[in-house]
Design a protein around this motif. Structure first.
Motif, mmCIF file in Angstrom:
data_model
loop_
_atom_site.group_PDB
_atom_site.id
_atom_site.type_symbol
_atom_site.label_atom_id
_atom_site.label_comp_id
_atom_site.label_asym_id
_atom_site.label_seq_id
_atom_site.Cartn_x
_atom_site.Cartn_y
_atom_site.Cartn_z
ATOM 1 N N SER A 197 31.734 36.800 43.667
ATOM 2 C CA SER A 197 30.238 37.123 43.195
ATOM 3 C C SER A 197 30.429 38.145 42.149
ATOM 4 O O SER A 197 29.764 38.079 41.009
ATOM 5 N N GLU A 198 31.375 39.215 42.119
ATOM 6 C CA GLU A 198 31.561 40.210 41.148
ATOM 7 C C GLU A 198 32.227 39.702 39.797
ATOM 8 O O GLU A 198 31.979 40.045 38.774
ATOM 9 N N LEU A 199 33.245 38.561 40.134
ATOM 10 C CA LEU A 199 33.781 37.851 38.767
ATOM 11 C C LEU A 199 32.678 37.198 38.252
ATOM 12 O O LEU A 199 32.749 37.075 36.921
ATOM 13 N N LEU A 200 31.989 36.310 38.846
ATOM 14 C CA LEU A 200 30.928 35.670 38.125
ATOM 15 C C LEU A 200 29.894 36.287 37.566
ATOM 16 O O LEU A 200 29.247 36.102 36.679
ATOM 17 N N SER A 201 29.731 37.771 37.830
ATOM 18 C CA SER A 201 28.813 38.747 37.220
ATOM 19 C C SER A 201 29.381 39.388 35.973
ATOM 20 O O SER A 201 28.749 40.049 35.456
ATOM 21 N N LEU A 202 30.566 39.276 35.906
ATOM 22 C CA LEU A 202 31.273 39.906 34.512
ATOM 23 C C LEU A 202 30.759 39.170 33.308
ATOM 24 O O LEU A 202 30.306 38.233 33.344
ATOM 25 N N PRO A 203 30.463 40.088 32.259
ATOM 26 C CA PRO A 203 30.242 39.502 31.129
ATOM 27 C C PRO A 203 31.061 38.265 30.543
ATOM 28 O O PRO A 203 30.315 37.437 29.949
ATOM 29 N N GLN A 204 32.268 38.384 30.760
ATOM 30 C CA GLN A 204 33.268 37.156 30.565
ATOM 31 C C GLN A 204 34.057 37.037 31.906
ATOM 32 O O GLN A 204 34.675 37.791 32.130
ATOM 33 N N MET A 205 34.067 35.692 32.152
ATOM 34 C CA MET A 205 35.340 35.346 33.179
ATOM 35 C C MET A 205 36.806 35.884 32.401
ATOM 36 O O MET A 205 37.017 35.595 31.527
ATOM 37 N N PRO A 206 37.576 36.206 33.482
ATOM 38 C CA PRO A 206 38.846 36.691 33.069
ATOM 39 C C PRO A 206 39.751 35.368 32.942
ATOM 40 O O PRO A 206 39.355 34.419 33.421
ATOM 41 N N THR A 207 40.515 35.610 31.935
ATOM 42 C CA THR A 207 41.821 34.246 32.083
ATOM 43 C C THR A 207 42.824 34.571 33.132
ATOM 44 O O THR A 207 43.485 33.602 33.224
ATOM 45 N N ALA A 208 43.075 35.699 33.523
ATOM 46 C CA ALA A 208 43.750 36.051 34.493
ATOM 47 C C ALA A 208 43.507 36.890 35.447
ATOM 48 O O ALA A 208 42.997 37.826 35.360
ATOM 49 N N ILE A 209 44.034 36.597 36.920
ATOM 50 C CA ILE A 209 43.411 37.567 37.921
ATOM 51 C C ILE A 209 44.843 37.961 38.661
ATOM 52 O O ILE A 209 45.586 37.051 39.328
ATOM 53 N N ALA A 210 45.382 39.246 38.796
ATOM 54 C CA ALA A 210 46.407 39.750 39.618
ATOM 55 C C ALA A 210 46.005 40.216 40.763
ATOM 56 O O ALA A 210 44.860 41.178 40.771
ATOM 57 N N CYS A 211 46.367 40.162 41.824
ATOM 58 C CA CYS A 211 45.941 40.610 43.331
ATOM 59 C C CYS A 211 47.084 41.335 43.893
ATOM 60 O O CYS A 211 48.176 40.931 43.755
ATOM 61 N N GLN A 212 46.720 42.207 44.598
ATOM 62 C CA GLN A 212 47.326 43.395 45.435
ATOM 63 C C GLN A 212 48.126 42.532 46.243
ATOM 64 O O GLN A 212 49.596 42.955 46.585
ATOM 65 N N GLU A 213 47.914 41.450 47.207
ATOM 66 C CA GLU A 213 48.656 40.955 47.898
ATOM 67 C C GLU A 213 48.162 39.316 47.855
ATOM 68 O O GLU A 213 47.270 38.818 47.457
ATOM 69 N N ASP A 214 48.917 38.356 48.632
ATOM 70 C CA ASP A 214 48.923 37.265 48.652
ATOM 71 C C ASP A 214 47.474 36.883 49.341
ATOM 72 O O ASP A 214 46.829 35.939 49.409
ATOM 73 N N GLY A 215 47.395 37.874 50.516
ATOM 74 C CA GLY A 215 46.350 37.512 51.442
ATOM 75 C C GLY A 215 44.967 37.787 50.582
ATOM 76 O O GLY A 215 43.879 37.218 51.235
ATOM 77 N N ILE A 216 45.010 38.266 49.625
ATOM 78 C CA ILE A 216 43.790 38.126 48.487
ATOM 79 C C ILE A 216 43.734 37.128 47.703
ATOM 80 O O ILE A 216 42.709 35.899 47.443
#
Length: 303
Positions: A197-216
């Motif tokens: 929901s927070e990603l979809l609320s950003l002005p523009q969707m990111p081209t890449a997402i880095a996650c702290q852990e695989d569990g995310i």
């Protein structure tokens, strides 16, 4: 005598053995995460493989606050019911380490931040600084500049090793002129849905997402696909750990080996119990970037 003992199902008393040796034949393990999680379960498996074979039991203590941690360190020297303490992914302060040292109890860290500074007797851990720099350079090398980093929320008042991952990632990005956006996944059953929901609320969707852990990263990929996004055509996603199912879904990630690190920690623990010393007390394991199909070069229309 052996035949008679066998007929009577006689076995040597562990209590008598402990009394004679002056040892508890027990090692205490302090953890913060749930035991069912990949890292925790892997650490327990690796420790048990070595300690059990040498006649030691593993007592697990889940610590969620500084108060609980201090109570443990206050009581252990009095009870003297463990021959060593292993701490996984949380820190202790120098005073607590000194309490154990005064009682002759070694303290060994697994993925703990600055173990020398905080008085650990020995420690093993992945090079989180190297791992996070690999993540940043991989994404930036693929042309990504609109990057989001998703981290967990640590509401408890303990310092966790994953903080190093975040700090190093942000620093590596800034050095390349990239300012990542940070989203915090609060501890709840709906944390991934909240992040989406927070990603979809950003002005523009990111081209890449880095996650702290695989569990995310793994459930995030599933929910993004359900929202109509193609991975990696629309959004590249990278994790950290190389845990369960990372290979199966093609997740690009950073590999660490908690079972191997735990086995090494257990060997150092036995050395310290039996000989009061161990070779190479502080050991760092290199991180390894595992490139799979969840990351790709940024699309020209998004670069």
């Amino acid at each position: 005598m052996l035949r008679i003992a066998d007929e009577m199902s006689f076995s040597i008393s562990r209590s008598a053995t402990a009394l004679k040796s002056g040892k508890a034949l027990r090692v205490a393990l302090l953890m913060s995460d749930h035991i069912r999680l990949w890292f925790s379960a892997s650490v327990i498996e690796g420790l048990n493989q070595v300690l059990h074979a040498d006649g030691y039991d593993l007592s697990i203590f889940q610590i969620s606050s500084i108060e609980e941690r201090r109570e443990f360190f206050d009581m252990l020297p009095v009870r003297r019911n463990a021959d060593a303490v292993i701490v996984a992914s949380i820190d202790v302060d120098a005073q607590e380490s000194a309490q154990l040292a005064s009682a002759g109890v070694p303290i060994i860290g697994i993925n703990c931040v600055n173990p020398r500074e905080y008085g650990f007797t020995a420690a093993v851990g992945i090079d989180d600084d190297q791992g996070s720099r690999l993540v940043a350079r991989h994404l930036i090398g693929l042309g990504h500049r609109n990057i989001v980093y998703v981290r967990t929320s640590r509401e408890v008042s303990l310092r966790f090793s994953v903080q190093q991952r975040y700090d190093s990632f942000v620093k590596a990005c800034l050095e390349q002129g990239v300012t990542p956006t940070t989203l915090v996944a609060q501890e709840s059953e709906d944390r991934i849905s909240t992040i989406v929901s927070e990603l979809l609320s950003l002005p523009q969707m990111p081209t890449a997402i880095a996650c702290q852990e695989d569990g995310i990263a793994i459930p995030l990929i599933y929910q993004l696909v359900c929202c109509g996004y193609r991975i990696p055509s629309d959004i590249s996603v990278i994790g950290y750990d190389d845990s369960f199912y990372a290979h199966d879904i093609g997740l690009t990630t950073i590999r660490q080996d908690p079972i191997g690190m735990a086995r090494e920690a257990a060997c150092k623990t036995l050395d310290l119990i039996n000989r009061k010393t161990t070779g190479m007390p502080f050991q760092t394991f290199p991180a390894q970037l595992i490139v799979r199909s969840s990351t790709s070069r940024v699309s020209l229309d998004k670069g």
